[in-house]
Design an enzyme around this catalytic site. Structure first.
Site, PDB file in Angstrom:
ATOM      1  CD  GLU A   1      -1.426  -2.391   1.883  1.00 42.57           C
ATOM      2  OE1 GLU A   1      -0.398  -2.332   2.501  1.00 42.57           O
ATOM      3  OE2 GLU A   1      -2.166  -3.303   1.900  1.00 42.57           O
TER       4      GLU A   1
ATOM      5  CE1 TYR B   1       7.658   0.197  -2.952  1.00 40.92           C
ATOM      6  CE2 TYR B   1       6.046   1.837  -2.734  1.00 40.92           C
ATOM      7  CZ  TYR B   1       6.880   1.266  -2.380  1.00 40.92           C
ATOM      8  OH  TYR B   1       7.199   1.224  -0.872  1.00 40.92           O
TER       9      TYR B   1
HETATM   10  C1  LIG Z   1      10.807   5.499  -1.929  1.00 43.29           C
HETATM   11  C2  LIG Z   1      11.966   5.438  -1.444  1.00 43.29           C
HETATM   12  C3  LIG Z   1      12.226   4.258  -0.552  1.00 43.29           C
HETATM   13  C4  LIG Z   1      13.144   5.157  -2.608  1.00 43.29           C
HETATM   14  O1  LIG Z   1      14.206   5.105  -2.211  1.00 43.29           O
HETATM   15  P1  LIG Z   1      15.708   5.367  -3.000  1.00 43.29           P
HETATM   16  O2  LIG Z   1      17.003   4.859  -2.046  1.00 43.29           O
HETATM   17  O3  LIG Z   1      15.410   7.023  -2.921  1.00 43.29           O
HETATM   18  O4  LIG Z   1      15.396   5.050  -4.502  1.00 43.29           O
HETATM   19  P2  LIG Z   1      16.645   4.761  -5.274  1.00 43.29           P
HETATM   20  O5  LIG Z   1      17.514   5.652  -5.370  1.00 43.29           O
HETATM   21  O6  LIG Z   1      17.083   3.232  -5.168  1.00 43.29           O
HETATM   22  O7  LIG Z   1      15.820   4.622  -6.727  1.00 43.29           O
HETATM   23  C5  LIG Z   1      15.446   3.852  -7.572  1.00 43.29           C
HETATM   24  C6  LIG Z   1      14.776   4.189  -8.818  1.00 43.29           C
HETATM   25  O8  LIG Z   1      13.411   4.691  -8.207  1.00 43.29           O
HETATM   26  C7  LIG Z   1      12.978   5.786  -9.066  1.00 43.29           C
HETATM   27  N1  LIG Z   1      12.876   6.977  -8.399  1.00 43.29           N
HETATM   28  C8  LIG Z   1      13.372   7.187  -6.992  1.00 43.29           C
HETATM   29  N2  LIG Z   1      12.880   8.213  -6.447  1.00 43.29           N
HETATM   30  C9  LIG Z   1      12.094   8.928  -7.722  1.00 43.29           C
HETATM   31  C10 LIG Z   1      11.565  10.126  -7.899  1.00 43.29           C
HETATM   32  N3  LIG Z   1      11.481  11.070  -6.882  1.00 43.29           N
HETATM   33  N4  LIG Z   1      10.863  10.399  -9.043  1.00 43.29           N
HETATM   34  C11 LIG Z   1      10.799   9.506  -9.972  1.00 43.29           C
HETATM   35  N5  LIG Z   1      11.521   8.169  -9.874  1.00 43.29           N
HETATM   36  C12 LIG Z   1      11.966   8.114  -8.715  1.00 43.29           C
HETATM   37  C13 LIG Z   1      14.025   6.195 -10.308  1.00 43.29           C
HETATM   38  O9  LIG Z   1      13.827   5.572 -11.270  1.00 43.29           O
HETATM   39  C14 LIG Z   1      15.219   5.328  -9.474  1.00 43.29           C
HETATM   40  O10 LIG Z   1      16.084   4.474 -10.602  1.00 43.29           O
HETATM   41  P3  LIG Z   1      17.209   5.574 -11.020  1.00 43.29           P
HETATM   42  O11 LIG Z   1      18.072   6.192  -9.922  1.00 43.29           O
HETATM   43  O12 LIG Z   1      18.035   4.308 -12.001  1.00 43.29           O
HETATM   44  O13 LIG Z   1      16.679   6.695 -12.077  1.00 43.29           O
HETATM   45  C15 LIG Z   1      12.601   6.599  -0.614  1.00 43.29           C
HETATM   46  O14 LIG Z   1      12.331   7.723  -1.352  1.00 43.29           O
HETATM   47  C16 LIG Z   1      11.861   6.853   0.668  1.00 43.29           C
HETATM   48  O15 LIG Z   1      12.359   6.345   1.634  1.00 43.29           O
HETATM   49  N6  LIG Z   1      10.908   7.539   0.457  1.00 43.29           N
HETATM   50  C17 LIG Z   1      10.222   7.998   2.066  1.00 43.29           C
HETATM   51  C18 LIG Z   1       9.515   6.972   2.657  1.00 43.29           C
HETATM   52  C19 LIG Z   1       8.651   6.292   1.736  1.00 43.29           C
HETATM   53  O16 LIG Z   1       7.667   6.900   1.029  1.00 43.29           O
HETATM   54  N7  LIG Z   1       8.747   4.711   1.578  1.00 43.29           N
HETATM   55  C20 LIG Z   1       7.442   4.017   0.723  1.00 43.29           C
HETATM   56  C21 LIG Z   1       6.302   3.925   1.638  1.00 43.29           C
HETATM   57  S1  LIG Z   1       5.107   2.899   0.640  1.00 43.29           S
END
Ligand SMILES: CC(C)(COP(=O)(O)OP(=O)(O)OC[C@H]1O[C@@H](n2cnc3c(N)ncnc32)[C@H](O)[C@@H]1OP(=O)(O)O)[C@@H](O)C(=O)NCCC(=O)NCCS
Length: 149
Positions: free
Chosen positions: A105, A117
């Site tokens: 979710e 995702y």
């Molecule tokens: C969601 C979350 C876990 C992603 O972790 P992250 O370490 O920043 O993500 P990554 O650097 O591994 O990114 C992987 C891919 O996701 C996509 N992505 C990540 N952030 C993005 C953004 N702001 N916009 C678009 N694409 C995005 C990209 O395609 C990226 O791949 P690329 O680097 O090859 O372009 C992080 O943003 C987070 O902790 N957010 C706050 C908590 C949260 O919302 N968790 C999810 C709850 S459901």
């Protein structure tokens, strides 16, 4: 930096909880992490280097379904591939436990997470109204992990 993905242990919860409070408007209570670590069906991972936790992911594996219940990366370490590593590893471990589907979710206004995702092949399959305590709706996003035999 060389982040390692390891199993989350009870002694990591302080650092995990600190990140949880920084990234979510309605953080999980600390007890959720403590309880999850005691369950056999939980997969709990952290990304760390030299004892410092930068991110974490939890999922529960029930029958053939992997429910990804929490994933977060500390704000200043986002967009460095840590989330990608955590999600890949949790999916790999789900497949190892014979999970065929993964779902989760996500708040409908959490565009960053939704894009993250989608990049991994998750698709929106449903809306859960008032899913979060503050009344925000959730999208259910799902993905086939491996084709059923
Ligand atoms: C969601 C979350 C876990 C992603 O972790 P992250 O370490 O920043 O993500 P990554 O650097 O591994 O990114 C992987 C891919 O996701 C996509 N992505 C990540 N952030 C993005 C953004 N702001 N916009 C678009 N694409 C995005 C990209 O395609 C990226 O791949 P690329 O680097 O090859 O372009 C992080 O943003 C987070 O902790 N957010 C706050 C908590 C949260 O919302 N968790 C999810 C709850 S459901």
């Amino acid at each position: 930096m060389n982040y390692h993905i390891r199993k989350m242990k009870p002694q990591d919860i302080d650092q995990v909880y600190e990140i949880e409070c920084m990234v979510f408007p309605n953080p999980w209570p600390r007890s959720f992490f403590q309880n999850d670590l005691l369950k056999d069906d939980t997969i709990a991972l952290k990304s760390e280097e030299d004892g410092v936790v930068y991110g974490y992911a939890l999922a529960s594996c029930v029958l053939d379904e992997l429910h990804i219940t929490n994933i977060a990366v500390a704000p200043e370490y986002q967009h460095r591939g840590i989330g990608k590593k955590l999600l890949s590893e949790i999916e790999r471990m789900g497949r190892e436990r014979e999970c065929v589907y993964a779902y989760l979710e996500v708040r409908i206004n959490n565009i960053t997470a939704i894009e993250f995702y989608k990049k991994f092949g998750y698709r929106i399959i449903q809306v859960r109204k008032n899913y979060y305590l503050d009344g925000t709706d959730a999208y259910v996003m799902a993905k086939v992990l491996k084709e059923a035999l």
